[in-house]
Design a protein around this motif. Sequence first.
Motif, PDB file in Angstrom:
ATOM      1  N   MET A   1       0.855  -1.178   0.000  1.00  0.00           N
ATOM      2  CA  MET A   1       0.000   0.000   0.000  1.00  0.00           C
ATOM      3  C   MET A   1       0.896   1.235   0.000  1.00  0.00           C
ATOM      4  SD  MET A   1      -2.795   1.275   2.910  1.00  0.00           S
ATOM      5  CE  MET A   1      -3.747  -0.195   2.794  1.00  0.00           C
ATOM      6  N   SER A   2       0.584   2.179  -0.869  1.00  0.00           N
ATOM      7  CA  SER A   2       1.353   3.417  -0.896  1.00  0.00           C
ATOM      8  C   SER A   2       1.021   4.257   0.333  1.00  0.00           C
ATOM      9  CB  SER A   2       1.046   4.214  -2.165  1.00  0.00           C
ATOM     10  OG  SER A   2      -0.232   4.813  -2.071  1.00  0.00           O
ATOM     11  N   LEU A   3       1.912   5.162   0.658  1.00  0.00           N
ATOM     12  CA  LEU A   3       1.689   6.048   1.800  1.00  0.00           C
ATOM     13  C   LEU A   3       0.444   6.898   1.587  1.00  0.00           C
ATOM     14  CD1 LEU A   3       2.676   7.075   4.529  1.00  0.00           C
ATOM     15  CD2 LEU A   3       4.081   8.728   3.292  1.00  0.00           C
ATOM     16  N   THR A   4       0.239   7.371   0.366  1.00  0.00           N
ATOM     17  CA  THR A   4      -0.953   8.179   0.080  1.00  0.00           C
ATOM     18  C   THR A   4      -2.221   7.358   0.288  1.00  0.00           C
ATOM     19  OG1 THR A   4       0.272   9.566  -1.468  1.00  0.00           O
ATOM     20  CG2 THR A   4      -2.121   9.536  -1.701  1.00  0.00           C
ATOM     21  N   LEU A   5      -2.226   6.122  -0.170  1.00  0.00           N
ATOM     22  CA  LEU A   5      -3.386   5.260   0.032  1.00  0.00           C
ATOM     23  C   LEU A   5      -3.599   4.969   1.521  1.00  0.00           C
ATOM     24  CD1 LEU A   5      -5.709   3.647  -1.111  1.00  0.00           C
ATOM     25  CD2 LEU A   5      -4.119   1.744  -1.495  1.00  0.00           C
ATOM     26  N   LEU A   6      -2.523   4.791   2.264  1.00  0.00           N
ATOM     27  CA  LEU A   6      -2.616   4.596   3.710  1.00  0.00           C
ATOM     28  C   LEU A   6      -3.331   5.772   4.361  1.00  0.00           C
ATOM     29  CD1 LEU A   6      -1.421   2.866   6.237  1.00  0.00           C
ATOM     30  CD2 LEU A   6       0.274   4.684   6.298  1.00  0.00           C
ATOM     31  N   VAL A   7      -2.905   6.996   4.033  1.00  0.00           N
ATOM     32  CA  VAL A   7      -3.515   8.203   4.610  1.00  0.00           C
ATOM     33  C   VAL A   7      -4.959   8.355   4.125  1.00  0.00           C
ATOM     34  CG1 VAL A   7      -3.412  10.732   4.613  1.00  0.00           C
ATOM     35  CG2 VAL A   7      -1.342   9.387   5.047  1.00  0.00           C
ATOM     36  N   ASP A   8      -5.207   8.095   2.851  1.00  0.00           N
ATOM     37  CA  ASP A   8      -6.570   8.225   2.336  1.00  0.00           C
ATOM     38  C   ASP A   8      -7.515   7.202   2.974  1.00  0.00           C
ATOM     39  OD1 ASP A   8      -5.826  10.398   0.803  1.00  0.00           O
ATOM     40  OD2 ASP A   8      -5.744   9.272  -1.082  1.00  0.00           O
ATOM     41  N   LEU A  66     -11.340  15.229   4.145  1.00  0.00           N
ATOM     42  CA  LEU A  66     -10.673  15.129   2.848  1.00  0.00           C
ATOM     43  C   LEU A  66      -9.234  15.597   2.973  1.00  0.00           C
ATOM     44  CD1 LEU A  66     -13.413  16.696   0.545  1.00  0.00           C
ATOM     45  CD2 LEU A  66     -12.962  14.274   0.968  1.00  0.00           C
ATOM     46  N   ARG A  67      -8.313  14.801   2.456  1.00  0.00           N
ATOM     47  CA  ARG A  67      -6.909  15.213   2.414  1.00  0.00           C
ATOM     48  C   ARG A  67      -6.789  16.335   1.384  1.00  0.00           C
ATOM     49  NH1 ARG A  67      -3.124  13.705  -1.014  1.00  0.00           N
ATOM     50  NH2 ARG A  67      -4.325  11.893  -1.714  1.00  0.00           N
ATOM     51  N   ASP A  72       3.812  14.243   2.801  1.00  0.00           N
ATOM     52  CA  ASP A  72       5.276  14.331   2.905  1.00  0.00           C
ATOM     53  C   ASP A  72       5.732  13.364   3.991  1.00  0.00           C
ATOM     54  OD1 ASP A  72       5.420  16.492   1.108  1.00  0.00           O
ATOM     55  OD2 ASP A  72       5.140  17.939   2.718  1.00  0.00           O
ATOM     56  N   ILE A  73       6.911  12.775   3.800  1.00  0.00           N
ATOM     57  CA  ILE A  73       7.425  11.873   4.840  1.00  0.00           C
ATOM     58  C   ILE A  73       8.949  11.921   4.877  1.00  0.00           C
ATOM     59  CG2 ILE A  73       7.490   9.870   3.303  1.00  0.00           C
ATOM     60  CD1 ILE A  73       6.636   8.211   5.884  1.00  0.00           C
ATOM     61  N   HIS A  74       9.472  11.815   6.077  1.00  0.00           N
ATOM     62  CA  HIS A  74      10.887  11.543   6.282  1.00  0.00           C
ATOM     63  C   HIS A  74      11.036  10.875   7.638  1.00  0.00           C
ATOM     64  CE1 HIS A  74      11.703  14.742   9.228  1.00  0.00           C
ATOM     65  NE2 HIS A  74      10.914  15.517   8.490  1.00  0.00           N
ATOM     66  N   HIS A  75      11.961   9.956   7.738  1.00  0.00           N
ATOM     67  CA  HIS A  75      12.288   9.267   8.981  1.00  0.00           C
ATOM     68  C   HIS A  75      11.057   8.673   9.675  1.00  0.00           C
ATOM     69  CE1 HIS A  75      15.720  11.967   8.294  1.00  0.00           C
ATOM     70  NE2 HIS A  75      16.418  10.933   8.764  1.00  0.00           N
ATOM     71  N   GLY A  76      10.118   8.171   8.893  1.00  0.00           N
ATOM     72  CA  GLY A  76       8.937   7.534   9.466  1.00  0.00           C
ATOM     73  C   GLY A  76       7.877   8.494   9.980  1.00  0.00           C
ATOM     74  N   VAL A  77       8.026   9.797   9.687  1.00  0.00           N
ATOM     75  CA  VAL A  77       7.055  10.793  10.127  1.00  0.00           C
ATOM     76  C   VAL A  77       6.483  11.485   8.891  1.00  0.00           C
ATOM     77  CG1 VAL A  77       6.660  12.845  11.529  1.00  0.00           C
ATOM     78  CG2 VAL A  77       8.378  11.164  12.249  1.00  0.00           C
TER      79      VAL A  77
END
Length: 120
Positions: A1-8, A66-67, A72-77
């Motif tokens: 799963m992409s990070l964007t899909l995770l957040v969505d 709605l996002r 944005d991500i770095h170091h797991g954040v």
Amino acid sequence: MSLTLLVDTYCAAWSTESAEQRRALLLSVWSDGATYTDPTVHAEGAEELLAHIAGIQARHPGARILRTSDVDIHHGVARFAWKFVMPDGTSPPEGLDIAFVDADRKRITRIIGFFGALKR
């Protein structure tokens, strides 16, 4: 799963009125023991967050999150902007969430939410 899909998927959990669908969406991205904190609540674990979301849905039926930015991500954040949209299309001030994710970027381990624009 992409990070964007995770957040969505996480945002979709806030946006559905069905408790069963909300649970399935949240549990698919929420890590065991993850926490959610915003200016109004601190929830530990999925059950407390689901109860909080249910309360929001009860007060604002049909409202959704709605996002409104890229993730944005770095170091797991990660960070992303969002807005709370009422059924009539109006929206209170937008917010910003800071999301901590596991090493595989498959689960959220913590969310810290802020309401409104940053003050200058």
